[in-house]
Design an enzyme around this catalytic site. Structure first.
Site, PDB file in Angstrom:
ATOM      1  N   ASN A 262     -16.045 -44.409   4.572  1.00 49.04           N
ATOM      2  CA  ASN A 262     -15.750 -45.841   4.562  1.00 49.04           C
ATOM      3  C   ASN A 262     -16.640 -46.531   5.604  1.00 49.04           C
ATOM      4  O   ASN A 262     -16.613 -46.188   6.787  1.00 49.04           O
ATOM      5  CB  ASN A 262     -14.266 -46.047   4.890  1.00 49.04           C
TER       6      ASN A 262
ATOM      7  N   ASP B 190     -16.759 -49.863   6.313  1.00 46.54           N
ATOM      8  CA  ASP B 190     -16.282 -51.206   6.713  1.00 46.54           C
ATOM      9  C   ASP B 190     -16.661 -51.573   8.143  1.00 46.54           C
ATOM     10  O   ASP B 190     -17.027 -52.710   8.430  1.00 46.54           O
ATOM     11  CB  ASP B 190     -14.747 -51.273   6.645  1.00 46.54           C
ATOM     12  N   HIS B 191     -16.539 -50.579   9.042  1.00 45.54           N
ATOM     13  CA  HIS B 191     -16.680 -50.952  10.455  1.00 45.54           C
ATOM     14  C   HIS B 191     -18.132 -51.093  10.907  1.00 45.54           C
ATOM     15  O   HIS B 191     -18.389 -51.581  12.006  1.00 45.54           O
ATOM     16  CB  HIS B 191     -15.857 -50.024  11.337  1.00 45.54           C
TER      17      HIS B 191
ATOM     18  N   HIS C 298     -13.874 -51.748   1.689  1.00 42.07           N
ATOM     19  CA  HIS C 298     -12.679 -52.556   1.403  1.00 42.07           C
ATOM     20  C   HIS C 298     -13.076 -54.020   1.467  1.00 42.07           C
ATOM     21  O   HIS C 298     -13.422 -54.534   2.533  1.00 42.07           O
ATOM     22  CB  HIS C 298     -11.609 -52.227   2.471  1.00 42.07           C
TER      23      HIS C 298
ATOM     24  N   ARG D 262     -11.793 -57.343   1.699  1.00 43.66           N
ATOM     25  CA  ARG D 262     -10.518 -57.982   2.018  1.00 43.66           C
ATOM     26  C   ARG D 262     -10.531 -59.446   1.614  1.00 43.66           C
ATOM     27  O   ARG D 262     -11.596 -60.078   1.588  1.00 43.66           O
ATOM     28  CB  ARG D 262     -10.246 -57.892   3.524  1.00 43.66           C
TER      29      ARG D 262
ATOM     30  N   ARG E  17     -13.175 -60.131   6.333  1.00 45.36           N
ATOM     31  CA  ARG E  17     -13.394 -59.957   7.778  1.00 45.36           C
ATOM     32  C   ARG E  17     -14.521 -58.976   8.102  1.00 45.36           C
ATOM     33  O   ARG E  17     -15.084 -59.015   9.162  1.00 45.36           O
ATOM     34  CB  ARG E  17     -12.104 -59.519   8.476  1.00 45.36           C
TER      35      ARG E  17
ATOM     36  N   GLU F 139     -11.991 -50.333  -2.262  1.00 44.02           N
ATOM     37  CA  GLU F 139     -10.586 -50.558  -1.896  1.00 44.02           C
ATOM     38  C   GLU F 139     -10.310 -52.043  -2.018  1.00 44.02           C
ATOM     39  O   GLU F 139     -11.085 -52.863  -1.509  1.00 44.02           O
ATOM     40  CB  GLU F 139     -10.336 -50.168  -0.441  1.00 44.02           C
TER      41      GLU F 139
ATOM     42  N   THR G 103      -5.074 -51.091   6.971  1.00 44.95           N
ATOM     43  CA  THR G 103      -4.017 -50.932   5.977  1.00 44.95           C
ATOM     44  C   THR G 103      -2.869 -50.135   6.606  1.00 44.95           C
ATOM     45  O   THR G 103      -3.049 -48.995   7.005  1.00 44.95           O
ATOM     46  CB  THR G 103      -4.568 -50.189   4.746  1.00 44.95           C
TER      47      THR G 103
ATOM     48  N   GLU H 220      -4.131 -41.749  -3.579  1.00 45.34           N
ATOM     49  CA  GLU H 220      -4.653 -41.401  -2.259  1.00 45.34           C
ATOM     50  C   GLU H 220      -3.460 -41.346  -1.321  1.00 45.34           C
ATOM     51  O   GLU H 220      -2.758 -42.353  -1.135  1.00 45.34           O
ATOM     52  CB  GLU H 220      -5.673 -42.438  -1.774  1.00 45.34           C
TER      53      GLU H 220
ATOM     54  N   HIS I 136      -6.854 -42.059   6.023  1.00 45.97           N
ATOM     55  CA  HIS I 136      -6.343 -42.980   7.040  1.00 45.97           C
ATOM     56  C   HIS I 136      -6.075 -42.242   8.343  1.00 45.97           C
ATOM     57  O   HIS I 136      -5.218 -41.372   8.402  1.00 45.97           O
ATOM     58  CB  HIS I 136      -5.074 -43.726   6.618  1.00 45.97           C
TER      59      HIS I 136
HETATM   60  N1  PXP Z   1      -8.200 -44.871   2.841  1.00 43.09           N
HETATM   61  C1  PXP Z   1      -7.700 -46.124   2.717  1.00 43.09           C
HETATM   62  C2  PXP Z   1      -6.954 -46.482   1.481  1.00 43.09           C
HETATM   63  C3  PXP Z   1      -7.901 -47.075   3.733  1.00 43.09           C
HETATM   64  O1  PXP Z   1      -7.406 -48.333   3.594  1.00 43.09           O
HETATM   65  C4  PXP Z   1      -8.661 -46.716   4.861  1.00 43.09           C
HETATM   66  C5  PXP Z   1      -8.937 -47.732   5.934  1.00 43.09           C
HETATM   67  O2  PXP Z   1      -9.780 -48.709   5.423  1.00 43.09           O
HETATM   68  C6  PXP Z   1      -9.158 -45.405   4.941  1.00 43.09           C
HETATM   69  C7  PXP Z   1      -8.897 -44.507   3.921  1.00 43.09           C
HETATM   70  C8  PXP Z   1      -9.977 -44.943   6.102  1.00 43.09           C
HETATM   71  O3  PXP Z   1      -9.192 -44.932   7.249  1.00 43.09           O
HETATM   72  P1  PXP Z   1      -9.874 -44.695   8.652  1.00 43.09           P
HETATM   73  O4  PXP Z   1     -10.801 -45.835   8.909  1.00 43.09           O
HETATM   74  O5  PXP Z   1      -8.719 -44.654   9.587  1.00 43.09           O
HETATM   75  O6  PXP Z   1     -10.607 -43.381   8.561  1.00 43.09           O
END
Ligand code: PXP
Length: 237
Positions: A7, A9-10, A43, A45, A49, A70, A101, A151, A191
């Protein structure tokens, strides 16, 4: 052996801290794939963001492995998914105030609506996953509404305060993955997974895929810092 979806996103979170153009999550996706990940997760959103519509469109063009979007099950997001056509959509609950989430979807309560959304996405050849807590009622409901995947939310496992609780949560993940598999669902998990806690989850038989974001991007910042500073020092001197 579990597949890894990263992922990104960050990467976009860091970009948005300055509302600038770097670091670009699309460039990150290319590097993530070259490093051997099995897929890219992002994701989009409602509040945009981190990941933006522009990122998603470019990711669709650039990602060669597997793109997992996502999103909340809103009309806006479903329309975007149908335009962009990711390989997979993971439906997540979304609250504006949350940092990330916070819990799984309530498939039991929103079954009829989710069923409609799922059949719409599947009709366009998008594989649909529902992000759920390791709870048998939610898993049965996910099978009933026609999801391809669930998931499993690993947050309780990741946040466990002691070893006993961690083992208890791990066992729950295992039992629920087996139950989901018997119901015909493919299973992924994610997560809060990190370099300290991932191995026992990766060893669970029925979990095919792990989706990991924050810990990988965090580590990338630290392991990349040495080179980044040396390059700047070389320029200045
Ligand atoms: N799976 C889902 C459905 C999520 O919403 C997230 C966070 O965006 C993740 C996995 C990844 O989580 P983390 O960033 O804590 O590894």
């Amino acid at each position: 052996m579990a597949r890894l979806g990263v992922n990104i996103d960050h990467v976009a979170t860091v970009r948005e801290a300055r509302k600038t153009v770097e670091p670009d999550p699309v460039a990150a996706a290319v590097l993530v794939e070259l490093a051997g990940a099995d897929g890219i997760v992002c994701h989009l959103r409602e509040d945009r963001r981190h990941i933006k519509d522009r990122d998603l469109k470019l990711l669709r063009q650039v990602v060669k492995t597997h793109l997992n979007l996502e999103m909340a099950a809103t009309e806006e997001m479903v329309n975007i998914a149908l335009q962009v056509l990711p390989d997979m959509v993971t439906i997540v609950p979304e609250k504006r105030q949350e940092l990330t989430t916070e819990g799984g979807l309530d498939v039991v309560t929103h079954g009829d609506y989710l069923q409609e959304v799922i059949s719409n996405l599947r009709a366009h050849n998008i594989v649909v996953s529902l992000f759920v807590d390791p709870d048998i009622h939610q898993i049965k409901a996910a099978a009933k509404v026609g999801a391809d995947f669930i998931e499993l939310h690993t947050g309780e496992y990741a946040n466990a305060e002691d070893e006993n609780k961690m083992m208890e949560e791990l066992e729950k993940l295992d039992t629920m993955a087996v139950a989901a598999s018997k119901l015909g669902l493919a299973v992924s998990a994610g997560h809060g997974l990190n370099y300290q806690n991932v191995v026992p989850v990766a060893q669970l038989d029925k979990i095919e895929e792990l989706n990991i974001g924050h810990s990988i991007i965090s580590r990338a910042v630290l392991v990349g810092l040495d080179r980044a500073v040396k390059e700047m020092v070389a320029l200045i001197r």
